[in-house]
Design an enzyme around this catalytic site. Structure first.
Site, PDB file in Angstrom:
ATOM      1  N   TRP A 149      34.836  54.236  50.484  1.00 26.55           N
ATOM      2  CA  TRP A 149      35.399  55.408  50.894  1.00 26.55           C
ATOM      3  C   TRP A 149      35.906  55.353  52.319  1.00 26.55           C
ATOM      4  CZ3 TRP A 149      30.709  56.760  47.930  1.00 26.55           C
ATOM      5  CH2 TRP A 149      30.803  56.674  46.755  1.00 26.55           C
ATOM      6  N   ASP A 236      29.935  65.833  63.344  1.00 24.19           N
ATOM      7  CA  ASP A 236      30.206  66.890  63.995  1.00 24.19           C
ATOM      8  C   ASP A 236      31.571  67.318  64.581  1.00 24.19           C
ATOM      9  OD1 ASP A 236      27.597  67.660  63.477  1.00 24.19           O
ATOM     10  OD2 ASP A 236      26.548  67.332  65.411  1.00 24.19           O
ATOM     11  N   ARG A 264      60.756  85.887  43.469  1.00 21.13           N
ATOM     12  CA  ARG A 264      60.406  85.779  42.005  1.00 21.13           C
ATOM     13  C   ARG A 264      60.483  87.288  41.273  1.00 21.13           C
ATOM     14  NH1 ARG A 264      60.650  82.932  37.112  1.00 21.13           N
ATOM     15  NH2 ARG A 264      58.707  83.346  35.882  1.00 21.13           N
ATOM     16  N   GLN A 275      50.829  95.433  42.661  1.00 20.98           N
ATOM     17  CA  GLN A 275      49.500  95.572  43.559  1.00 20.98           C
ATOM     18  C   GLN A 275      48.443  94.304  43.099  1.00 20.98           C
ATOM     19  OE1 GLN A 275      46.728  98.768  43.203  1.00 20.98           O
ATOM     20  NE2 GLN A 275      47.414  99.500  45.306  1.00 20.98           N
ATOM     21  N   GLU A 359      33.424  63.648  54.660  1.00 21.13           N
ATOM     22  CA  GLU A 359      32.576  64.083  55.749  1.00 21.13           C
ATOM     23  C   GLU A 359      31.484  65.111  55.539  1.00 21.13           C
ATOM     24  OE1 GLU A 359      34.765  64.417  59.563  1.00 21.13           O
ATOM     25  OE2 GLU A 359      35.926  62.983  58.877  1.00 21.13           O
ATOM     26  N   THR A 361      29.632  66.622  51.649  1.00 26.53           N
ATOM     27  CA  THR A 361      29.878  67.623  50.819  1.00 26.53           C
ATOM     28  C   THR A 361      29.588  69.275  51.215  1.00 26.53           C
ATOM     29  OG1 THR A 361      27.866  67.688  49.947  1.00 26.53           O
ATOM     30  CG2 THR A 361      29.410  65.869  48.963  1.00 26.53           C
TER      31      THR A 361
HETATM   32  N1  CAA Z   1      23.659  65.191  65.991  1.00 28.33           N
HETATM   33  C1  CAA Z   1      22.896  64.223  66.594  1.00 28.33           C
HETATM   34  N2  CAA Z   1      21.699  63.679  65.932  1.00 28.33           N
HETATM   35  C2  CAA Z   1      21.553  64.451  64.401  1.00 28.33           C
HETATM   36  C3  CAA Z   1      22.452  65.132  63.817  1.00 28.33           C
HETATM   37  C4  CAA Z   1      23.581  65.430  64.542  1.00 28.33           C
HETATM   38  N3  CAA Z   1      24.298  66.256  64.148  1.00 28.33           N
HETATM   39  N4  CAA Z   1      21.818  65.086  62.692  1.00 28.33           N
HETATM   40  C5  CAA Z   1      20.985  64.524  62.510  1.00 28.33           C
HETATM   41  N5  CAA Z   1      20.683  63.975  63.654  1.00 28.33           N
HETATM   42  C6  CAA Z   1      19.400  62.933  64.073  1.00 28.33           C
HETATM   43  C7  CAA Z   1      17.934  63.724  63.789  1.00 28.33           C
HETATM   44  O1  CAA Z   1      17.646  64.431  65.065  1.00 28.33           O
HETATM   45  C8  CAA Z   1      17.288  62.597  63.439  1.00 28.33           C
HETATM   46  O2  CAA Z   1      16.749  62.066  64.691  1.00 28.33           O
HETATM   47  P1  CAA Z   1      15.145  62.284  64.938  1.00 28.33           P
HETATM   48  O3  CAA Z   1      14.219  61.714  64.009  1.00 28.33           O
HETATM   49  O4  CAA Z   1      14.964  61.604  66.519  1.00 28.33           O
HETATM   50  O5  CAA Z   1      15.027  63.792  65.288  1.00 28.33           O
HETATM   51  C9  CAA Z   1      17.989  61.540  62.654  1.00 28.33           C
HETATM   52  O6  CAA Z   1      19.258  61.848  63.188  1.00 28.33           O
HETATM   53  C10 CAA Z   1      17.933  61.631  61.323  1.00 28.33           C
HETATM   54  O7  CAA Z   1      18.131  62.773  60.994  1.00 28.33           O
HETATM   55  P2  CAA Z   1      17.827  63.487  59.560  1.00 28.33           P
HETATM   56  O8  CAA Z   1      16.334  63.291  59.267  1.00 28.33           O
HETATM   57  O9  CAA Z   1      18.179  64.940  59.378  1.00 28.33           O
HETATM   58  O10 CAA Z   1      18.325  62.697  58.517  1.00 28.33           O
HETATM   59  P3  CAA Z   1      18.551  62.823  56.567  1.00 28.33           P
HETATM   60  O11 CAA Z   1      18.279  61.455  56.276  1.00 28.33           O
HETATM   61  O12 CAA Z   1      17.760  64.126  56.450  1.00 28.33           O
HETATM   62  O13 CAA Z   1      20.074  63.350  56.777  1.00 28.33           O
HETATM   63  C11 CAA Z   1      22.062  64.548  56.374  1.00 28.33           C
HETATM   64  C12 CAA Z   1      20.472  64.455  57.138  1.00 28.33           C
HETATM   65  C13 CAA Z   1      22.624  65.866  57.028  1.00 28.33           C
HETATM   66  C14 CAA Z   1      21.912  64.708  54.883  1.00 28.33           C
HETATM   67  C15 CAA Z   1      23.166  63.494  56.651  1.00 28.33           C
HETATM   68  O14 CAA Z   1      22.540  62.229  55.822  1.00 28.33           O
HETATM   69  C16 CAA Z   1      24.316  63.861  56.202  1.00 28.33           C
HETATM   70  O15 CAA Z   1      25.019  64.524  57.056  1.00 28.33           O
HETATM   71  N6  CAA Z   1      24.869  63.486  54.986  1.00 28.33           N
HETATM   72  C17 CAA Z   1      26.140  63.365  54.568  1.00 28.33           C
HETATM   73  C18 CAA Z   1      26.975  62.129  55.286  1.00 28.33           C
HETATM   74  C19 CAA Z   1      28.310  62.193  55.281  1.00 28.33           C
HETATM   75  O16 CAA Z   1      28.809  63.225  55.909  1.00 28.33           O
HETATM   76  N7  CAA Z   1      29.064  61.097  54.957  1.00 28.33           N
HETATM   77  C20 CAA Z   1      30.464  61.042  54.888  1.00 28.33           C
HETATM   78  C21 CAA Z   1      30.780  59.921  55.449  1.00 28.33           C
HETATM   79  S1  CAA Z   1      32.494  59.910  56.123  1.00 28.33           S
HETATM   80  C22 CAA Z   1      33.647  60.040  54.824  1.00 28.33           C
HETATM   81  O17 CAA Z   1      33.619  61.012  54.338  1.00 28.33           O
HETATM   82  C23 CAA Z   1      34.693  58.926  54.876  1.00 28.33           C
HETATM   83  C24 CAA Z   1      36.065  59.142  55.673  1.00 28.33           C
HETATM   84  O18 CAA Z   1      36.461  58.093  56.214  1.00 28.33           O
HETATM   85  C25 CAA Z   1      36.196  60.755  55.823  1.00 28.33           C
END
Ligand code: CAA
Length: 375
Positions: A149, A236, A264, A275, A359, A361
């Site tokens: 994807w 982000d 329309r 309303q 990006e 859900t």
């Molecule tokens: N900025 C910087 N660091 C971050 C961060 C952020 N926003 N979020 C997490 N981290 C860091 C954490 O601090 C942690 O590091 P430390 O252990 O040193 O503190 C590390 O990353 C791991 O973080 P988590 O323990 O929070 O990780 P997790 O496994 O629990 O996952 C989650 C967190 C929010 C569920 C994450 O997995 C997530 O965002 N999942 C969704 C993924 C996603 O958005 N996928 C879409 C892909 S792109 C797409 O859709 C295709 C396209 O082309 C459009």
């Protein structure tokens, strides 16, 4: 500067995108020439600093420009939004001077199109559980695995790909993932057939087969084991862009609904004099305004150097659910016509849906928000 950029985006979108969007949607046409033109105007390096050939815009202006393009066609918006947000952010923050010279500058000039590949068939929301593997071989890395994807996977010149660099006998979870800069003409990079999607049909979404893909070590971005963090930072920025996309889709649905409800008549009365219709229009406009305000506030925080993870998730959650709700109301206002392909609101409805999915859900955005609130 802001007004000129937004006006240029609006004019371009109205003249060169909107009239063709329905046809591109029907035929799955990826409008590379239009993206190239946007590149020449600077829209492929909107927030890239000027020293790297970008426009150096603030994030609010970027979101306003992206809203204009999204209102014309969300498929074009995602193709350029991913490029502007995720690979660009990664290279600006973590690229070496050589990597920025070689890739970031031509990306900002619109000469290279970039994408980002994190998800896999078994690793969607739980992105850190991904399996694709890179193994060190002398001065090179050799990548194997399959991504899923990925926007632009079959059309990009360059993909930022997240793979494991830990070893099967010493897994390190999120800390075992690294990011590689992968030119798509590298031997071993094979994009799958483009996905046949419900919406955004004119954007390219595909899996990628990585098969003994060999890269010099200089293609690793930043530090080994930091790829997951870089992906989250990129997301982000990306989630703000999806917020602007949601606002653009919803705004277009409202504009079309206002026109339709003025013209329309039923029971010899224009729809907008009922309303029940007025209340719907009022709620649509209010939610759009709130979504835009949330996005712009998050963008201002980003420009002030604050951590925006919480606000990016709030923006994406609220704007995408707004887009889905507003486009659903628009179809209801258009009635039978709204359900027909001949009228543009059903495309907006189909395009809106994925903003609640990709990006991260809506459920994942709520997880991120709740973690910030309770930690
Ligand atoms: N900025 C910087 N660091 C971050 C961060 C952020 N926003 N979020 C997490 N981290 C860091 C954490 O601090 C942690 O590091 P430390 O252990 O040193 O503190 C590390 O990353 C791991 O973080 P988590 O323990 O929070 O990780 P997790 O496994 O629990 O996952 C989650 C967190 C929010 C569920 C994450 O997995 C997530 O965002 N999942 C969704 C993924 C996603 O958005 N996928 C879409 C892909 S792109 C797409 O859709 C295709 C396209 O082309 C459009």
């Amino acid at each position: 500067m802001r007004e000129q950029v937004v006006e240029l985006a609006r004019e371009f979108a109205r003249e060169k995108i909107e009239p063709y969007a329905a046809e591109w949607d029907r035929t799955h046409h990826f409008a590379r020439d239009v993206i190239a033109e946007l590149g020449k105007l600077g829209f492929m390096g909107m927030c890239t600093p000027e020293e790297y050939d970008g426009m150096g815009l603030d994030t609010v202006t970027y979101l306003m420009a992206l809203e204009e393009i999204s209102a014309a066609d969300a498929a074009i918006a995602v193709s350029i939004g991913i490029h502007n947000a995720i690979p660009t952010t990664m290279l600006v923050k973590h690229g070496t001077p050589e990597q920025r010279e070689r890739w970031l500058k031509p990306m900002a000039r619109g000469e290279l199109l970039a994408g980002f590949a994190l998800s896999e068939a078994e690793a969607g929301s739980d992105a850190a559980s991904l399996h694709a593997q890179a193994v060190r071989d002398g001065k090179d890395w050799v990548l194997n695995g399959a991504k899923a994807w990925a926007t632009n996977a079959g059309t990009a010149d360059l993909m930022m790909i997240m793979v494991r660099t830990d070893t099967p006998d010493a897994r390190r979870g999120a800390k075992g993932i690294s990011t590689f800069i992968v030119p798509t003409d590298t031997k071993g990079y094979t994009p799958a057939k483009p996905e046949d999607k419900m919406g955004l049909r004119a954007s390219n979404t595909a899996g990628i087969e990585l098969s003994d893909l060999r890269l010099p070590a200089a293609h690793m971005l930043g530090d080994e084991g930091m790829g997951f963090v870089y992906a989250m930072e990129g997301l982000d920025a990306g989630r703000l862009g999806i917020g602007a996309q949601g606002v653009g889709i919803a705004r277009k649905a409202l504009e079309l609904s206002l026109e339709y409800c003025a013209e329309r008549k039923q029971f010899e009365t224009p729809l907008h004099d009922f309303q029940a219709v007025q209340f719907k229009l009022a709620d649509m406009a209010t939610r759009i305004e709130a979504a835009r305000a949330l996005a712009h506030r998050a963008a201002a925080r980003k420009d002030a150097g604050e951590d925006i993870s919480l606000y990016a998730s709030m923006t994406k959650l609220f704007a995408s659910e707004t887009a889905m709700w507003v486009t659903t109301q628009a179809i209801q206002l258009f009635g039978g016509y709204g359900y027909m392909r001949d009228f543009p609101v059903e495309k907006l409805f189909r395009d809106a849906k994925v903003t609640e999915i990709y990006e991260g859900t809506s459920e994942i955005q709520r997880v991120v928000i709740a973690r910030h609130l309770t930690r």
